[in-house]
Design an enzyme around this catalytic site. Structure first.
Site, PDB file in Angstrom:
ATOM      1  N   ARG A 174      46.161  39.271  48.039  1.00  0.00           N
ATOM      2  CA  ARG A 174      44.769  38.922  48.335  1.00  0.00           C
ATOM      3  C   ARG A 174      44.465  37.432  48.160  1.00  0.00           C
ATOM      4  O   ARG A 174      43.351  37.066  47.805  1.00  0.00           O
ATOM      5  CB  ARG A 174      43.808  39.764  47.492  1.00  0.00           C
ATOM      6  CG  ARG A 174      43.924  41.258  47.734  1.00  0.00           C
ATOM      7  CD  ARG A 174      43.612  41.649  49.178  1.00  0.00           C
ATOM      8  NE  ARG A 174      43.780  43.077  49.373  1.00  0.00           N
ATOM      9  CZ  ARG A 174      44.916  43.665  49.773  1.00  0.00           C
ATOM     10  NH1 ARG A 174      45.981  42.924  50.051  1.00  0.00           N
ATOM     11  NH2 ARG A 174      44.996  44.959  49.913  1.00  0.00           N
ATOM     12  N   SER A 223      35.990  46.609  49.068  1.00  0.00           N
ATOM     13  CA  SER A 223      36.396  46.593  47.658  1.00  0.00           C
ATOM     14  C   SER A 223      35.827  45.360  46.966  1.00  0.00           C
ATOM     15  O   SER A 223      36.071  44.238  47.392  1.00  0.00           O
ATOM     16  CB  SER A 223      37.921  46.593  47.544  1.00  0.00           C
ATOM     17  OG  SER A 223      38.454  47.794  48.058  1.00  0.00           O
ATOM     18  N   GLU A 293      37.144  40.561  44.234  1.00  0.00           N
ATOM     19  CA  GLU A 293      37.785  40.345  45.533  1.00  0.00           C
ATOM     20  C   GLU A 293      36.811  39.666  46.486  1.00  0.00           C
ATOM     21  O   GLU A 293      37.218  38.916  47.370  1.00  0.00           O
ATOM     22  CB  GLU A 293      38.274  41.671  46.121  1.00  0.00           C
ATOM     23  CG  GLU A 293      39.070  41.520  47.397  1.00  0.00           C
ATOM     24  CD  GLU A 293      39.791  42.790  47.796  1.00  0.00           C
ATOM     25  OE1 GLU A 293      39.720  43.146  48.987  1.00  0.00           O
ATOM     26  OE2 GLU A 293      40.432  43.430  46.934  1.00  0.00           O
TER      27      GLU A 293
END
EC number: 1.3.1.98
Length: 300
Positions: A174, A223, A293
């Site tokens: 990520r 998320s 995130e």
């Protein structure tokens, strides 16, 4: 200063220029204060001209994708927000390669790849947003990550277009690390030849899985927290008993504990307070500090 900058933006650019633009209109969470200016350059040349103007005037700026992984604070954003939505070109190249601009939506990209029998990025079908946004966070699902398929990343820095092969990129779970001021304008991807029907079947399966596990029904950013190594953020949140927890108009989704949703009338402050409550509860129970995130920007 803003009047002078507005006049120059209108005189020197060909793209759309919005003033005092509520960022709630440009984020999937539907919250966020106003940006001084929201500019959508017409193409790469327009983007280059805009960046030169901002450098000359010392104006701060922020680049956004589709707004699907973004939380803008209620005080808004000073300076210029740059949308790359018009950088939406897709070009088929030899050898199972495709160049896609940063403004191409993931849905458009996946459809093109399916139609052309090019496999390897089917997982993007369930990730809303743009190719640029997916690259910036190295989006992934079902064991795949977008940067793994990059042959060459196209960026602009200090007015110069740069091309960097995947071996020269600093990336991981990520994240894709860029130099300060470096902006993604697109990438060339290397795919695998595959039967379009098989690609379509994989896409259908991924979308079915997403509908079953992530059907939250309210504005959200996907998320909210990254998965810590060896476990899932949603499981840690669920074990604290915070599924359904609410602060103002922001709520932990009953359908997926790592999705924070806007039940109506939420503010960015609501989401931030709820995220803090979650993190404190998870840390108290497990010792783990969750990392967001979503990208959090703007002024209080």
């Amino acid at each position: 200063m803003n009047d002078e900058l507005y006049a120059r933006l209108r005189a020197e650019l060909r793209g759309e220029i919005l003033r005092d633009e509520p960022m709630a209109r440009h984020t999937s969470l539907k919250v966020g204060g106003a940006a001084d200016f929201f500019v959508t350059p017409a193409d790469r040349d327009d983007l280059t001209a805009l960046l030169a103007l901002l450098a000359e005037t010392g104006t701060p700026y922020l680049v956004v994708g589709g707004g699907y992984n973004l939380l803008v604070r209620d005080g808004g954003i000073r300076g210029v927000v740059i949308s790359l939505a018009r950088l939406d070109e897709m070009t088929l190249l030899a050898g199972e390669r495709v160049m896609a601009g940063a403004g191409v939506t993931n849905r458009q990209f996946v459809q093109l790849l399916r139609d052309r029998g090019l496999g390897g990025l089917e997982f993007l079908c369930g990730i809303p947003g743009t190719v640029g946004g997916a690259l910036a966070m190295n989006a992934g699902a079902h064991g795949g990550a977008v940067v793994d398929r990059v042959e060459e990343l196209l960026t602009i820095r200090d007015g110069e277009m740069l091309q960097t092969g995947r071996d020269g990129l600093d990336y991981g779970y990520r994240f894709l690390r860029l130099a300060p001021g470096e902006i993604i304008v697109g990438a060339t991807f290397r795919l695998d030849p595959a039967d379009p029907d098989q690609i379509g079947a994989r896409i259908a399966g991924y979308l079915e899985h997403r509908a079953a596990s992530q059907k939250v029904g309210f504005p959200n950013a996907g998320s909210f927290f990254k998965n810590p190594e060896g476990t899932a953020a949603w499981r840690l949140i669920d074990e604290t008993g915070l599924r359904g927890e609410r602060v103002g108009g922001a709520q932990v989704s009953e359908a997926h504990a790592n999705f924070l949703i806007n039940r109506g009338g939420a503010t960015a402050a609501d989401f931030l307070a709820l995220a803090t409550r979650i993190n404190e509860a998870v840390k108290q129970r497990t010792g783990i500090t969750l990392e967001e995130e979503v990208r959090i920007v703007g002024e209080e």
